[in-house]
Design a protein around this motif. Structure first.
Motif, PDB file in Angstrom:
ATOM      1  N   SER A 173     -20.786  13.349  -7.657  1.00 42.74           N
ATOM      2  CA  SER A 173     -21.554  12.146  -7.347  1.00 42.74           C
ATOM      3  C   SER A 173     -20.796  10.844  -7.621  1.00 42.74           C
ATOM      4  N   GLU A 174     -19.687  10.910  -8.339  1.00 39.09           N
ATOM      5  CA  GLU A 174     -18.918   9.694  -8.633  1.00 39.09           C
ATOM      6  C   GLU A 174     -18.209   9.196  -7.386  1.00 39.09           C
ATOM      7  N   PHE A 175     -18.316   7.925  -7.114  1.00 40.15           N
ATOM      8  CA  PHE A 175     -17.713   7.317  -5.930  1.00 40.15           C
ATOM      9  C   PHE A 175     -16.208   7.110  -6.096  1.00 40.15           C
ATOM     10  N   THR A 176     -15.785   6.618  -7.259  1.00 41.20           N
ATOM     11  CA  THR A 176     -14.389   6.297  -7.495  1.00 41.20           C
ATOM     12  C   THR A 176     -13.572   7.567  -7.696  1.00 41.20           C
ATOM     13  N   THR A 177     -12.393   7.631  -7.053  1.00 44.05           N
ATOM     14  CA  THR A 177     -11.541   8.803  -7.166  1.00 44.05           C
ATOM     15  C   THR A 177     -10.107   8.395  -7.496  1.00 44.05           C
ATOM     16  N   LEU A 178      -9.329   9.387  -7.951  1.00 45.52           N
ATOM     17  CA  LEU A 178      -7.891   9.231  -8.095  1.00 45.52           C
ATOM     18  C   LEU A 178      -7.241   9.877  -6.884  1.00 45.52           C
ATOM     19  N   VAL A 179      -6.343   9.186  -6.250  1.00 45.63           N
ATOM     20  CA  VAL A 179      -5.534   9.751  -5.178  1.00 45.63           C
ATOM     21  C   VAL A 179      -4.231  10.208  -5.820  1.00 45.63           C
ATOM     22  N   LEU A 180      -3.934  11.505  -5.737  1.00 48.27           N
ATOM     23  CA  LEU A 180      -2.708  12.062  -6.304  1.00 48.27           C
ATOM     24  C   LEU A 180      -1.669  12.086  -5.193  1.00 48.27           C
ATOM     25  N   TYR A 181      -0.830  11.063  -5.183  1.00 49.85           N
ATOM     26  CA  TYR A 181       0.081  10.835  -4.067  1.00 49.85           C
ATOM     27  C   TYR A 181       1.510  11.179  -4.486  1.00 49.85           C
ATOM     28  N   PRO A 182       2.260  11.862  -3.626  1.00 54.03           N
ATOM     29  CA  PRO A 182       3.637  12.236  -3.971  1.00 54.03           C
ATOM     30  C   PRO A 182       4.525  11.016  -4.248  1.00 54.03           C
ATOM     31  N   LYS A 183       5.082  10.972  -5.447  1.00 55.82           N
ATOM     32  CA  LYS A 183       5.941   9.862  -5.841  1.00 55.82           C
ATOM     33  C   LYS A 183       7.157   9.751  -4.919  1.00 55.82           C
ATOM     34  N   ALA A 184       7.746  10.884  -4.560  1.00 56.49           N
ATOM     35  CA  ALA A 184       8.937  10.864  -3.699  1.00 56.49           C
ATOM     36  C   ALA A 184       8.638  10.218  -2.344  1.00 56.49           C
ATOM     37  N   ASP A 185       7.475  10.503  -1.782  1.00 55.50           N
ATOM     38  CA  ASP A 185       7.096   9.903  -0.501  1.00 55.50           C
ATOM     39  C   ASP A 185       6.955   8.389  -0.626  1.00 55.50           C
ATOM     40  N   MET A 186       6.316   7.937  -1.710  1.00 57.87           N
ATOM     41  CA  MET A 186       6.120   6.498  -1.889  1.00 57.87           C
ATOM     42  C   MET A 186       7.440   5.800  -2.174  1.00 57.87           C
ATOM     43  N   LEU A 187       8.348   6.453  -2.876  1.00 51.08           N
ATOM     44  CA  LEU A 187       9.652   5.844  -3.131  1.00 51.08           C
ATOM     45  C   LEU A 187      10.394   5.574  -1.824  1.00 51.08           C
ATOM     46  N   GLN A 188      10.193   6.434  -0.820  1.00 49.92           N
ATOM     47  CA  GLN A 188      10.811   6.221   0.484  1.00 49.92           C
ATOM     48  C   GLN A 188      10.099   5.115   1.257  1.00 49.92           C
ATOM     49  N   GLN A 189       8.771   5.053   1.123  1.00 52.27           N
ATOM     50  CA  GLN A 189       7.987   4.079   1.886  1.00 52.27           C
ATOM     51  C   GLN A 189       8.044   2.684   1.284  1.00 52.27           C
ATOM     52  N   ASN A 190       7.864   2.612  -0.052  1.00 48.43           N
ATOM     53  CA  ASN A 190       7.779   1.320  -0.722  1.00 48.43           C
ATOM     54  C   ASN A 190       8.135   1.496  -2.201  1.00 48.43           C
ATOM     55  N   PRO A 191       9.426   1.478  -2.543  1.00 48.42           N
ATOM     56  CA  PRO A 191       9.845   1.752  -3.914  1.00 48.42           C
ATOM     57  C   PRO A 191       9.213   0.841  -4.960  1.00 48.42           C
ATOM     58  N   SER A 192       8.929  -0.389  -4.624  1.00 50.65           N
ATOM     59  CA  SER A 192       8.367  -1.313  -5.615  1.00 50.65           C
ATOM     60  C   SER A 192       6.915  -0.992  -5.951  1.00 50.65           C
ATOM     61  N   ALA A 193       6.269  -0.151  -5.160  1.00 45.95           N
ATOM     62  CA  ALA A 193       4.862   0.177  -5.417  1.00 45.95           C
ATOM     63  C   ALA A 193       4.696   1.211  -6.518  1.00 45.95           C
ATOM     64  N   VAL A 194       5.743   1.980  -6.802  1.00 46.24           N
ATOM     65  CA  VAL A 194       5.639   3.067  -7.776  1.00 46.24           C
ATOM     66  C   VAL A 194       5.826   2.503  -9.178  1.00 46.24           C
ATOM     67  N   SER A 195       4.768   2.576  -9.956  1.00 45.12           N
ATOM     68  CA  SER A 195       4.832   2.113 -11.341  1.00 45.12           C
ATOM     69  C   SER A 195       3.846   2.914 -12.179  1.00 45.12           C
ATOM     70  N   GLN A 196       3.845   2.652 -13.456  1.00 48.43           N
ATOM     71  CA  GLN A 196       2.937   3.319 -14.378  1.00 48.43           C
ATOM     72  C   GLN A 196       1.502   2.909 -14.054  1.00 48.43           C
ATOM     73  N   PRO A 197       0.605   3.884 -13.892  1.00 46.94           N
ATOM     74  CA  PRO A 197      -0.787   3.496 -13.642  1.00 46.94           C
ATOM     75  C   PRO A 197      -1.392   2.867 -14.892  1.00 46.94           C
ATOM     76  N   SER A 198      -2.290   1.936 -14.711  1.00 48.53           N
ATOM     77  CA  SER A 198      -3.025   1.344 -15.811  1.00 48.53           C
ATOM     78  C   SER A 198      -4.494   1.631 -15.545  1.00 48.53           C
ATOM     79  N   VAL A 199      -4.935   2.803 -16.010  1.00 53.56           N
ATOM     80  CA  VAL A 199      -6.282   3.268 -15.708  1.00 53.56           C
ATOM     81  C   VAL A 199      -7.015   3.519 -17.016  1.00 53.56           C
ATOM     82  N   LEU A 200      -8.206   2.975 -17.134  1.00 52.10           N
ATOM     83  CA  LEU A 200      -9.064   3.213 -18.282  1.00 52.10           C
ATOM     84  C   LEU A 200     -10.257   4.025 -17.812  1.00 52.10           C
ATOM     85  N   PHE A 201     -10.436   5.186 -18.434  1.00 54.26           N
ATOM     86  CA  PHE A 201     -11.581   6.030 -18.136  1.00 54.26           C
ATOM     87  C   PHE A 201     -12.658   5.790 -19.191  1.00 54.26           C
ATOM     88  N   SER A 202     -13.895   6.156 -18.867  1.00 58.21           N
ATOM     89  CA  SER A 202     -15.012   5.977 -19.784  1.00 58.21           C
ATOM     90  C   SER A 202     -15.675   7.306 -20.089  1.00 58.21           C
TER      91      SER A 202
END
Length: 125
Positions: A50-79
């Motif tokens: 029922s939770e609307f918000t999700t985590l997208v588990l995206y391949p780091k290698a793919d993103m490094l090819q598409q946009n290297p500056s986008a790959v960084s440490q996530p800053s996520v706080l769970f409750s």
């Protein structure tokens, strides 16, 4: 206007390992898994059906090819509403957890996923 957070992308080294971590060790549910091109998969997990918000588990290698500056440490706080049970549950599941901190303004601890990304779990009552 924005009315909720829809998805948070976490860049992972191995989607299968990440999926196993979030489903088996953290207790999330699989929200979406579908092909995304010839060699990629769109993979989403969340705390419940029922939770609307999700985590997208995206391949780091793919993103490094598409946009290297986008790959960084996530800053996520769970409750959670029960920090002690969550802490013991994660420890028992083999999750690397930090010290459980009980502060006047709230209780929290950090934990790491299969790739060493660090997250914070905070008790909200």
């Amino acid at each position: 206007m924005i009315n909720k957070i829809g998805k948070v992308t976490v860049y992972v080294n191995d989607q299968a390992q990440a999926k196993d971590f979030w489903l088996t060790k953290i207790g999330f549910v699989l929200k979406a898994e579908q092909p995304m091109g010839p060699n990629a998969t769109w993979l989403e997990v969340g705390p419940s059906e029922s939770e609307f918000t999700t985590l997208v588990l995206y391949p780091k290698a793919d993103m490094l090819q598409q946009n290297p500056s986008a790959v960084s440490q996530p800053s996520v706080l769970f409750s959670t509403t029960d920090i002690d049970t969550a802490y013991e549950g994660m420890k028992n599941n083999g999750v690397e957890v930090g010290e459980l901190m009980k502060m006047p303004y709230g209780s929290m601890f950090t934990f790491k996923d299969q790739d060493g990304n660090e997250y914070l779990l905070r008790e909200d009552k």
